[in-house]
Design an enzyme around this catalytic site. Structure first.
Site, PDB file in Angstrom:
ATOM      1  N   LYS A 116       9.330 -69.449  71.367  1.00 37.71           N
ATOM      2  CA  LYS A 116      10.932 -70.249  71.318  1.00 37.71           C
ATOM      3  C   LYS A 116      11.719 -70.174  70.617  1.00 37.71           C
ATOM      4  O   LYS A 116      12.924 -70.379  71.409  1.00 37.71           O
ATOM      5  CB  LYS A 116      10.501 -72.309  70.820  1.00 37.71           C
ATOM      6  CG  LYS A 116       9.577 -72.313  69.748  1.00 37.71           C
ATOM      7  CD  LYS A 116       9.456 -73.401  68.470  1.00 37.71           C
ATOM      8  CE  LYS A 116       8.978 -73.189  67.487  1.00 37.71           C
ATOM      9  NZ  LYS A 116       7.515 -72.490  67.808  1.00 37.71           N
TER      10      LYS A 116
ATOM     11  N   ASN B 122      16.010 -74.455  64.151  1.00 39.71           N
ATOM     12  CA  ASN B 122      14.784 -73.891  63.398  1.00 39.71           C
ATOM     13  C   ASN B 122      14.505 -72.139  63.894  1.00 39.71           C
ATOM     14  O   ASN B 122      14.390 -72.032  62.645  1.00 39.71           O
ATOM     15  CB  ASN B 122      13.269 -74.473  64.047  1.00 39.71           C
ATOM     16  CG  ASN B 122      12.506 -73.306  63.438  1.00 39.71           C
ATOM     17  OD1 ASN B 122      11.922 -74.628  62.417  1.00 39.71           O
ATOM     18  ND2 ASN B 122      11.131 -72.710  64.298  1.00 39.71           N
TER      19      ASN B 122
ATOM     20  N   HIS C 152      -0.267 -74.905  63.351  1.00 40.07           N
ATOM     21  CA  HIS C 152      -0.239 -76.268  62.471  1.00 40.07           C
ATOM     22  C   HIS C 152      -1.511 -77.199  62.046  1.00 40.07           C
ATOM     23  O   HIS C 152      -1.270 -78.410  62.165  1.00 40.07           O
ATOM     24  CB  HIS C 152       0.995 -76.354  62.358  1.00 40.07           C
ATOM     25  CG  HIS C 152       2.294 -75.951  62.455  1.00 40.07           C
ATOM     26  ND1 HIS C 152       2.541 -74.664  61.022  1.00 40.07           N
ATOM     27  CD2 HIS C 152       3.536 -75.472  63.793  1.00 40.07           C
ATOM     28  CE1 HIS C 152       3.565 -73.592  61.736  1.00 40.07           C
ATOM     29  NE2 HIS C 152       4.075 -74.295  63.032  1.00 40.07           N
TER      30      HIS C 152
END
Length: 461
Positions: free
Chosen positions: A122, A144, A191
């Site tokens: 990304k 981000n 995560h």
């Protein structure tokens, strides 16, 4: 609508970059801001310095429940889980809870937002898409990746389009942000220290598509079932990218590279016929980067960036620092900094970018391991890796699992590995730093490790 914060009690939770920007924005708007972080003051010198003139109240080393339940608004930084007990109590008390991105989005009404997410790729896709849009109109690229969206608002905004990388953490706090284009690259387990399982993780990312409206565009990887399901559930128009025959969306038809190593991407968007784009840029080498490029080009064309500007942007893109970044070319030898590869999956992607056939890669691996096996890299060594140089705490494990595949040497430090690589390489070879490990045993972060590699290459190559 732009939120009216003057005189309101706002609690900002978490003092990383996003939290600092959110607190400063709320203070600028006249709110009575409390910032709170579980870390003690001595661990927050940088953030506190940035807030010194903002006039905010500080609660550090823990949280006070009343700062949450008596607030008019709670703004949560991405690193703080929404399941935090104090945040849950605030919601139960009827207090609005927004993420930092949600706060910024309410100041960006009318600005088209291109939101890009995925487990891998990304950052490159966002940076490339931002570069393509920037050739056509004023563009802010961040989220981000790099600058928080609240910082963009603080800096005056002014962008005609916002290209934002969004993590699952950031999407947990979204309520009203409407992306004109939302792209999902892939979904793999990640995560899992924060989410119950991969389905829970995917559900956080799926929030992005639930906020879209008819007439918006959803972009998804055609070969990733989870990504495709997210986009298909959106009310937006679905576009896919992937490998295969030309058709709607973006495709890599699998043509043989030309003499210069260039491949082609075929893109069909905005109701027109297929357009062909040449992909020759070494910063976008490898199958994974062809997917990233397809997604970025599709986003740009869907919002009207002319094809000529898209091609020029593909040719000019310099890549991201520390991700397959060429930091030196001397005597026919290429030195490539992939320090951002801090896990085995990332190193697998980086090593795959080099063609198999003749073993021409001297690979530097190691650092602080994450407990994952290195064995998944074994199939990539044949015909690619000339020598393996290990560094850092997990060097013995790297050698134990991969050392039988090629000549392997323990170098301990990155400096010693670069020096040894310089003695091993011949014209036509490449030296690839792709550690598959975190950097914290010898460096503060992967950026410092990458800069050290660059410095040693300049000294020894």
């Amino acid at each position: 609508m732009t939120p009216q914060l003057k005189g309101k009690r706002v609690t900002v939770v978490g003092l990383a970059r996003s939290g600092v920007a959110a607190a400063r924005l709320c203070a600028r708007e006249g709110a009575r801001v409390t910032v709170t972080d579980r870390r003690a003051e001595e661990h927050l010198t940088g953030p506190l310095a940035a807030l010194e003139t903002a006039g905010v109240r500080r609660v550090l080393g823990g949280h006070d429940a009343e700062d949450f339940t008596r607030a008019d608004l709670v703004v949560v930084s991405p690193g703080v889980p929404m399941a935090l007990a104090e945040v849950v109590r605030a919601r139960a008390a009827g207090v609005p809870v927004w993420g930092e991105v949600e706060l910024a989005a309410r100041f960006l009404a009318g600005v088209p937002i291109v939101a890009i997410t995925g487990t891998n790729g990304k950052s490159t896709t966002t940076a490339l898409a931002g570069a393509l849009f920037a050739r056509h109109r004023r563009t802010f690229t961040g989220g981000n990746l790099g600058t928080p969206l609240c910082q963009h608002v603080l800096d005056g905004g002014g962008a005609e389009v916002v290209v934002a990388e969004l993590s699952s953490f950031q999407m947990e706090g979204l309520l009203s942000l409407r992306p004109r284009v939302a792209a999902i690259l892939n979904v793999t387990p990640d995560h899992l220290d924060r989410y119950r399982d991969v389905d829970d993780y995917a559900a956080a990312k799926a929030r992005l598509f639930g906020l879209q409206q008819p007439g918006d565009h959803a972009v998804a990887n055609a070969r990733d079932p989870r990504a495709l399901a997210m986009a298909e559930a959106s009310r937006a128009v679905l576009h896919t990218f992937g490998f295969g025959p030309p058709g709607p969306g973006a495709r890599d038809p699998g043509l043989e590279p030309d003499e210069g190593g260039a491949t082609e991407l075929w893109v069909q968007a905005r109701g027109g016929g297929p357009e062909r784009f040449r992909l020759a840029n070494r910063a976008l080498r490898g199958r994974h980067n062809r997917e990233n490029a397809m997604a970025a080009v599709l986003c740009a064309r869907l919002l009207g960036v002319p094809g000529g500007e898209v091609q020029a942007g593909l040719d000019a893109f310099g890549g991201l620092p520390h991700r397959l970044e060429v930091v030196g070319e001397r005597g026919g030898i290429e030195w490539v900094n992939d320090s951002k590869a801090t896990n085995v999956d990332s190193t697998l992607v980086g090593l795959s970018a080099f063609p198999a056939g003749t073993a021409r890669v001297v690979l530097v691996m190691g650092g602080r391991g994450k407990g994952a096996p290195y064995a998944p890299l074994r199939p990539l060594f044949a015909g690619r890796v000339k020598a393996l140089l290990t560094i850092g705490e997990d060097a013995p494990a790297v050698e134990r699992e991969l050392g039988d595949l090629c000549p392997t040497e323990a170098c301990v430090t990155l400096e010693a590995a670069v020096r040894r690589a310089a003695a091993l390489v011949r014209p036509g070879d490449a030296v690839l730093l792709s550690p598959a490990c975190a950097s914290y045993d010898q460096f503060r972060n992967y950026e410092e490790r990458g800069e050290a590699f660059r410095r040693h290459v300049a000294e020894f190559a």
